[in-house]
Design a protein around this motif. Structure first.
Motif, PDB file in Angstrom:
ATOM      1  N   GLU A 219       0.843  -1.191   0.000  1.00 23.18           N
ATOM      2  CA  GLU A 219       0.000   0.000   0.000  1.00 23.18           C
ATOM      3  C   GLU A 219       0.880   1.243   0.000  1.00 23.18           C
ATOM      4  O   GLU A 219       1.895   1.294   0.693  1.00 23.18           O
ATOM      5  CB  GLU A 219      -0.861   0.013   1.260  1.00 23.18           C
ATOM      6  CG  GLU A 219      -2.346   0.021   0.936  1.00 23.18           C
ATOM      7  CD  GLU A 219      -3.173   0.141   2.189  1.00 23.18           C
ATOM      8  OE1 GLU A 219      -2.931   1.096   2.954  1.00 23.18           O
ATOM      9  OE2 GLU A 219      -4.050  -0.722   2.385  1.00 23.18           O
TER      10      GLU A 219
ATOM     11  N   GLU B 216       0.671   5.742  -0.414  1.00 23.23           N
ATOM     12  CA  GLU B 216      -0.139   6.942  -0.599  1.00 23.23           C
ATOM     13  C   GLU B 216       0.754   8.016  -1.208  1.00 23.23           C
ATOM     14  O   GLU B 216       1.818   8.340  -0.679  1.00 23.23           O
ATOM     15  CB  GLU B 216      -0.667   7.401   0.769  1.00 23.23           C
ATOM     16  CG  GLU B 216      -1.586   8.603   0.658  1.00 23.23           C
ATOM     17  CD  GLU B 216      -1.975   9.142   2.033  1.00 23.23           C
ATOM     18  OE1 GLU B 216      -2.382   8.353   2.901  1.00 23.23           O
ATOM     19  OE2 GLU B 216      -1.841  10.363   2.225  1.00 23.23           O
TER      20      GLU B 216
ATOM     21  N   GLY C 210      -1.655  12.116  -1.204  1.00 20.67           N
ATOM     22  CA  GLY C 210      -2.977  11.904  -0.627  1.00 20.67           C
ATOM     23  C   GLY C 210      -3.812  10.854  -1.326  1.00 20.67           C
ATOM     24  O   GLY C 210      -4.895  10.494  -0.864  1.00 20.67           O
ATOM     25  N   LYS C 211      -3.328  10.342  -2.459  1.00 18.11           N
ATOM     26  CA  LYS C 211      -4.084   9.297  -3.165  1.00 18.11           C
ATOM     27  C   LYS C 211      -3.500   7.936  -2.821  1.00 18.11           C
ATOM     28  O   LYS C 211      -2.280   7.743  -2.895  1.00 18.11           O
ATOM     29  CB  LYS C 211      -3.990   9.505  -4.685  1.00 18.11           C
ATOM     30  CG  LYS C 211      -4.725  10.733  -5.182  1.00 18.11           C
ATOM     31  CD  LYS C 211      -4.691  10.719  -6.705  1.00 18.11           C
ATOM     32  CE  LYS C 211      -4.860  12.112  -7.277  1.00 18.11           C
ATOM     33  NZ  LYS C 211      -4.562  12.166  -8.702  1.00 18.11           N
ATOM     34  N   LYS C 212      -4.369   7.007  -2.491  1.00 20.64           N
ATOM     35  CA  LYS C 212      -3.885   5.678  -2.091  1.00 20.64           C
ATOM     36  C   LYS C 212      -3.974   4.691  -3.247  1.00 20.64           C
ATOM     37  O   LYS C 212      -4.888   4.745  -4.067  1.00 20.64           O
ATOM     38  CB  LYS C 212      -4.741   5.155  -0.935  1.00 20.64           C
ATOM     39  CG  LYS C 212      -4.279   5.716   0.393  1.00 20.64           C
ATOM     40  CD  LYS C 212      -4.923   4.994   1.554  1.00 20.64           C
ATOM     41  CE  LYS C 212      -4.477   5.671   2.839  1.00 20.64           C
ATOM     42  NZ  LYS C 212      -5.351   5.523   3.946  1.00 20.64           N
ATOM     43  N   THR C 213      -3.031   3.775  -3.282  1.00 22.20           N
ATOM     44  CA  THR C 213      -3.115   2.698  -4.272  1.00 22.20           C
ATOM     45  C   THR C 213      -2.337   1.501  -3.752  1.00 22.20           C
ATOM     46  O   THR C 213      -1.618   1.584  -2.757  1.00 22.20           O
ATOM     47  CB  THR C 213      -2.567   3.134  -5.644  1.00 22.20           C
ATOM     48  OG1 THR C 213      -2.879   2.118  -6.600  1.00 22.20           O
ATOM     49  CG2 THR C 213      -1.059   3.334  -5.620  1.00 22.20           C
TER      50      THR C 213
ATOM     51  N   LYS D 126       4.314   6.934   2.587  1.00 22.91           N
ATOM     52  CA  LYS D 126       3.607   8.159   2.214  1.00 22.91           C
ATOM     53  C   LYS D 126       4.567   9.063   1.440  1.00 22.91           C
ATOM     54  O   LYS D 126       5.637   9.398   1.943  1.00 22.91           O
ATOM     55  CB  LYS D 126       3.128   8.898   3.460  1.00 22.91           C
ATOM     56  CG  LYS D 126       1.740   8.509   3.910  1.00 22.91           C
ATOM     57  CD  LYS D 126       1.271   9.469   4.977  1.00 22.91           C
ATOM     58  CE  LYS D 126      -0.139   9.104   5.432  1.00 22.91           C
ATOM     59  NZ  LYS D 126      -0.578   9.977   6.521  1.00 22.91           N
TER      60      LYS D 126
END
Lengths: 437, 775
Positions: free
Chosen positions: B3, B5, B8-11, B71
């Protein structure tokens, strides 16, 4: 030479470095002990951890920890590499270790091979100390003839082969991954990390790289125990350390002293300041370490933690002493030229930035400085530091930053008055090459 | 899965992905120069520095592996500060003179400096100047502009397979350069022009010809090898000025061979024909279309009347479009003849009538998934530059590639097995492999293989093939042109059967498959290309071909054409047809007509004209349609190339897949082959393979376009008492005067003499006994 320590304990002259003499001094007893008693590898690494031995090449990484990173169960080739590519201006300790005590390094490397399951090692020796390389080759021949190297060392089932490899004088090849590239026959350019050499090193195999002095410390730790080594120094800074003292002192040279020795004691060992002049500044750990002014360094003890607290690095232990006749702008110009010349050119900030730094400092030194230059230099170093593949960018930046920080007034004087704060004739007198006018 | 981020966008990304991969997945652009998805990671430009939570320093997105829960901020203050810092460094020594740089308007550095650069430079010192390098006739250099991203270096090493560029010197003095006194000679070299993010490497033929914004970008398909590379043709004022790759991961990825990229120069050649030409009373006259076509109509009727319809033959180039080939065969067949062929270099036609439509046997994109490949009879790297590149990449991973061939050219592919034999021994060697595999598997073999003794090399290849699970046996151009092509087919088919491998052909030309689909091959009563020339016809229609260079036996072809009553040459160029034709019609090259190529994997790729036809040039399909009308033949009412296409494909391009077939039954294996004292090996060098490439001046200056020589190994040279450099007369159905060249890749008793070139056009067949004597 200091007689205090165990590394520089050989007699100078034509014989002291030879195998027979080394054995007389107790050499290869650590290896014999390991091989005869079949000491487990874990125990050796444990002793190293206990000893608080930290990498003597400059970064001060705990050696025991580094050795424990090697994948023990990895099938296939693993390598142990000694970094004797001593290129940092001011540093000349590994040269003397290899000159007077090459077998100690060989023994240390064999033990490293034993502890990490490596069958092959390389000692990468700086290209500009050819006679040392030749001597090391001779020492290797002696060790091979005595069955200390090769198959079934001392009749055991442990085999280890060691080869010397000389560089061609590029500073960057002292960076461990550039060194590996160079051994592989490629252009010496640092690799991006991760992966680190412990997983992807020489020829893509797990590899451990240590400094010459680090390997030279290993036999003592095995013979005497990690605790005893630690006691030689101070907590978290085990053992003795070689300091290469150069500059405006009466007796420049290598001195082996316990970690934690006060700087002023080292200065005294080096015969004190030349002609009784006043100490101005010291670069305590090789030219890439930030410079410290006299009042700060005189309060320091020589160990990783104390020097770090003072805002510099113990580095490789190359102590460059400058007295009051030194023009700090000229000194920085010389250092900046070195890094400009030695940048490998691979990554942008270092390739472009080192030239920029040098040109601006050069301009200031030659009376063409501008008021905004000091801010510019600080800003350019900020843009280099921490943005490069290897530490050369940082190494080039730290002198600039620290010289400006501690001796900013001298730079400003230079810019305003288009000449040195230290009069030219005083500089000439201090250099030792010219008679005072 | 990990995971991550970013901004601010998670994938979620696969293990081993980098931050750059994750950013791509999220559609977030991270500025970069050295990173390229097809090349190894260098992390040297430092432009992609991003802020990573908990990391003390900015990290390069291209080289930083994703860790779970990471992040990342690509546009935070810290990230942008780092990126702007790098941009400043890149610009200090880079000339700030975009208006006079050939890359202006399509320069990554220029584009990114808009976002990350400053309006004025803080660098007041002298700038670096770097001496330009000679990289050959295709790549122009402006090395002062180089930003040392090393994309070009990594391309030559990793994709082209041979390190022809490197970074010499250190620090600020670092320079990208070829090896001393060398140029960049790879057949894929032009790709470094696309890869160069600045104006350091630009196209030499296109240099300073136009700005990118002045050019229209039009899609097309390469008319050269069987791959059918997808093109962007750039056009200004109805003139093709440049060709770039159109990315298609399943076909050419993002690459082009130099032939695909630079052959466009021929489109603007002085040799272009602009008006129909008619030979009257021994004199060539330019005439209008009406006159030319009426002449053909009248004369054709006369020939048919006097000699019968079977005296008409048509020779088409496999580089012609599907529509052209279809209408040509329709025209010939409507005139009552079955004599049509587009397999001009083929010599063994015994597979005809067995419903074989030779194709690759698998999709191109599946090549990397193969674990074993045997290539038989192919000058792989020069015949199929990008297919070879696919095999090169595959061979670096799990694919074990073997080669059975007649010349030991370095394919720059790691080969598992290799066997180099004389052409006359090729079938026997392949039979050896079949036999070794059969023995290992305990399978029965054809009686013809009873006496075969597999060589050591054959056994090694057999072992490699037998140990695989997903293999392919591929026949190259040389195998297709071989005198025992059908036997090679039968053996390869058997080998594939025994090993469970796929079996196919590396199609020679852009429309080698299309020729079959368009029925541009003779029917049962018809004559194939070889017989049409061996048994001379009275009238010939020649489409896009230069028979004196493109046929298996140029001398025979020339003799047949010279003896004919009517020869109609349809070509964009003033070819040697001037010597033998009666009418020459200027027909459109691929850029001036709509058309379709069916590539070697059976992919139907249609394209539109990108420029107007030059002068009075007309698309060949239109010419053939009008000719059909003129002769009152039925079925020539198509008003567009699309209508012709619909007629060929029945409106279903997918139907092509059903017709592709490499499986033949009942082919006799005949290993009998005369082994003369000295035999010819004929390759068709990359830039001599079709009329377009032959007329591209820059390609003709490359090392690949060196004049053909008589190449022999040292033993053969010694036997003949010759030395390298000597002038010799070689004879095989004709003669040619050539220089002798030492080539230890040529088997004993063989002389390699290239075909497809003016210098060797005086020779006859591509195979057989050849004589060499001092000139």
């Amino acid at each position: 030479m200091g007689a205090l320590g165990f590394i520089l304990n050989a007699e100078e002259g034509e014989r002291g470095w030879r195998l027979a003499e080394y054995i007389k001094r107790g050499g290869y007893s650590a290896l014999k002990k390991i091989v005869n008693e079949k000491i487990p590898a874990d125990q050796i690494v444990g002793e190293l951890k206990k000893s608080s031995l930290r990498g003597r090449g400059g970064a001060g990484f705990p050696t025991g920890l580094k050795w424990s990173f090697m994948p023990r169960q990895f099938p296939g080739a693993k390598y142990v590499v000694c970094n004797s590519d001593e290129g940092e201006p001011g540093t000349f300790k590994d040269r003397d270790i290899l000159r007077w005590n090459p077998h100690m390094v060989i023994e240390g490397m064999i033990i490293a091979g034993y502890a990490m399951g490596c069958a092959r090692g390389y000692n990468y020796i700086h290209g500009e100390i050819w006679e040392i390389y030749k001597r090391f080759e001779e020492a290797l021949d002696e060790a091979r003839a005595a069955r200390l190297l090769g198959n079934n060392i001392l009749g055991s089932d442990f085999s280890f082969e060691l080869q010397a490899h000389h560089g061609y004088g590029a500073y960057i090849c002292g960076e461990e991954t550039a060194l590996l590239e160079s051994i592989e026959g490629k252009k010496g350019q640092p690799r991006f990390k991760p992966p680190f050499p412990a997983s992807f090193g020489l020829y893509g195999k797990p590899t451990t790289i240590n400094n010459t002095e680090t390997f030279a410390s290993v036999p003592y730790i095995i013979n005497e125990g990690g605790d005893k080594f630690l006691e030689l120094g101070k907590p978290n800074n085990g053992g003795t350390k070689l300091f290469s003292v150069s500059g405006h002192v009466n007796r420049p040279g290598n001195f082996e002293v316990p970690m934690g020795t006060p700087f002023k004691d080292l200065l005294a060992m080096a015969g004190g300041m030349r002609n009784g002049r006043k100490l101005k500044a010291v670069i305590p750990g090789g030219s890439s370490a930030p410079v410290l002014p006299a009042d700060v360094i005189m309060e320091c003890t020589l160990d990783y933690d104390s020097i770090a607290k003072a805002g510099s690095m113990l580095g490789s232990g190359a102590v460059i002493v400058m007295d009051e006749t030194t023009c700090m702008v000229k000194a920085l110009e010389r250092l900046s030229y070195f890094y400009f010349e030695e940048s490998c050119g691979q990554c942008t900030p270092c390739r472009e930035g080192t030239g920029w730094l040098y040109r601006v400092v050069h301009r200031i030194e030659h009376g063409e400085g501008r008021p905004e230059d000091l801010d510019l230099l600080n800003s350019v170093t900020d843009n280099i530091m921490g943005r490069t593949i290897c530490a050369l960018g940082d190494a080039a930046s730290m002198p600039v930053k620290s010289f400006i920080k501690h001796f900013g007034a001298e730079f400003e004087y230079h810019i305003q008055n288009r000449k040195c704060l230290v009069p030219e004739d005083v500089q000439r007198a201090g250099s030792g090459f010219f008679k005072a006018a | 899965m990990l995971e991550i981020e970013i901004d601010g966008k998670k994938t979620e990304v696969a293990d081993g992905s980098t931050v750059m991969d994750a950013a791509h997945q999220l559609g977030i652009f991270v500025p970069h120069f050295c990173y390229h998805k097809k090349l190894s990671i260098a992390a040297n430009c430092r432009m992609c520095l991003v802020q990573v939570e908990k990391a003390p320093k900015p990290l390069p997105a291209c080289a930083t592996p994703v860790t779970n829960g990471m992040k990342v901020f690509t546009h935070s203050e810290a990230a942008v500060k780092a990126q702007k810092g790098v941009m400043e460094f890149l610009l200090i020594n880079h000339p700030l003179d975009c208006p006079i740089c050939d890359q202006g308007g399509e320069c990554q550095l220029q584009d990114l400096s808009v976002g990350y650069g400053q309006s004025a430079s803080r660098y007041q010192e002298e700038k670096r100047v770097v001496v330009n390098k000679n990289l050959g006739p295709l790549i122009s250099t402006d090395m002062t502009r180089c930003i040392h991203c090393t994309r070009c270096v990594r391309f030559t090493q990793e994709i082209a397979g041979w390190m022809e560029l490197g970074q010499a010197f250190r620090g600020e003095h670092a320079e990208i350069m070829p090896f001393i006194e060398k140029t960049v000679d790879s057949e894929l070299s032009g790709n470094v022009i696309d890869l160069c993010p600045v104006g350091a490497l630009t196209s030499k033929p296109f240099r300073f010809a136009a700005r990118t914004w002045e050019l229209s970008r039009r899609k097309s398909v390469s008319p050269h090898d069987g791959l059918g590379a997808n093109l962007i043709v750039q056009v200004k004022h109805d003139k093709v000025l440049r060709v770039l790759p159109l990315e298609n991961e399943d076909v050419n990825e993002c690459w082009l061979s130099d032939k695909d990229r630079f052959s466009y120069e021929a489109l603007n050649s002085d040799e272009r024909l602009t008006r129909p030409m008619l030979k009257q009373c021994g004199e060539w006259r330019e005439v209008d279309w009406q006159t030319a076509l009426e002449f053909i109509g009248t004369d054709l009727k006369r020939v048919v009347r006097e000699h019968g319809a079977a005296s008409v033959g048509a020779l088409a180039s496999p580089h012609a479009t599907l529509e052209e080939l279809y209408l040509l065969q329709k025209f010939v067949r409507s005139s009552g003849s079955e004599n049509i062929d587009c397999r001009l270099r083929q010599t063994d036609f015994s597979l005809d009538g067995k419903k074989v439509v030779p194709w690759l046997g698998l999709p191109i994109a599946e090549i990397p998934a193969l674990d074993r490949v045997l290539v038989v009879g192919s000058f792989l790297r020069k015949d199929h530059p990008l297919l070879a590149q696919r095999l090169r990449q595959a061979a670096k991973k799990a694919t074990r590639v073997s080669l059975l061939h007649v010349a030991d050219d370095d394919q720059l592919i790691t080969l598992q097995g290799k066997s180099i034999v004389a052409p006359s021994a090729l079938a026997a060697e392949l039979a050896g492999i079949v036999k070794a595999v059969a023995e290992a598997k305990g399978a029965a073999v054809d009686a013809a293989l009873a006496g075969v003794q597999p060589s050591a090399a054959a056994k090694a290849i057999a072992e490699s093939l037998a140990s695989g699970e997903k293999g392919a046996i591929l026949l190259g151009n040389f195998a297709q042109q071989h005198a025992q092509a059908a036997t090679l087919h039968a053996l390869a088919q058997k080998l594939a059967e025994l090993t469970g491998a796929r079996f196919g052909y590396l199609g020679e030309a852009a429309n080698s498959v299309g020729g079959y689909i368009a029925h541009a091959v003779p029917g049962a009563q018809g004559l194939n290309a070889a017989r049409m020339l061996a048994e001379p016809r009275k009238a010939y229609f020649v489409l896009h071909a230069e028979p004196e260079l493109d046929c298996a036996n140029p001398q025979q072809a020339l003799a047949a054409l010279k003896g004919a009553d009517l020869v109609v040459a349809m070509t964009p160029f003033k070819t040697r047809a001037l010597d033998y034709a009666h009418v020459i019609l200027p027909v459109a090259p691929f850029t001036e007509t709509s058309g379709t190529f069916i590539n070697t994997e059976g992919r139907v790729q249609s394209f539109n004209a990108v420029v107007k036809p030059l002068g009075e040039t007309r698309p060949a399909w239109k010419v053939l349609r009008v000719l059909g009308n003129l002769l009152g033949l039925p079925g020539f009412e198509q008003d567009s190339a699309e209508a012709v296409r619909a007629e060929v494909l029945g409106g279903k391009p997918a139907s092509v897949a059903e017709r592709l077939n490499n499986q033949a039954v009942g082919i006799a294996i005949n290993l009998e082959s005369a082994a003369p004292a000295l035999q010819r090996i004929a390759d068709v060098p990359i830039h001599f393979a079709d009329p377009l490439a032959r007329r591209a001046p820059s390609l003709q200056q490359t090392r690949d376009a060196m004049p053909p020589a008589a190449r022999m190994n040292a033993a053969t040279l010694a036997k003949l008492g010759l030395a390298a450099g000597a002038q010799v007369k070689v004879s095989l159905g004709g003669t040619a005067i050539l220089a002798v060249q030492l080539d230890d890749g040529v088997p004993d008793g063989c002389v390699r003499v290239a075909a497809g070139h003016e210098l060797t056009a005086g020779l006859g067949p591509m195979h057989g006994e050849i004589q060499v004597e001092h000139a």
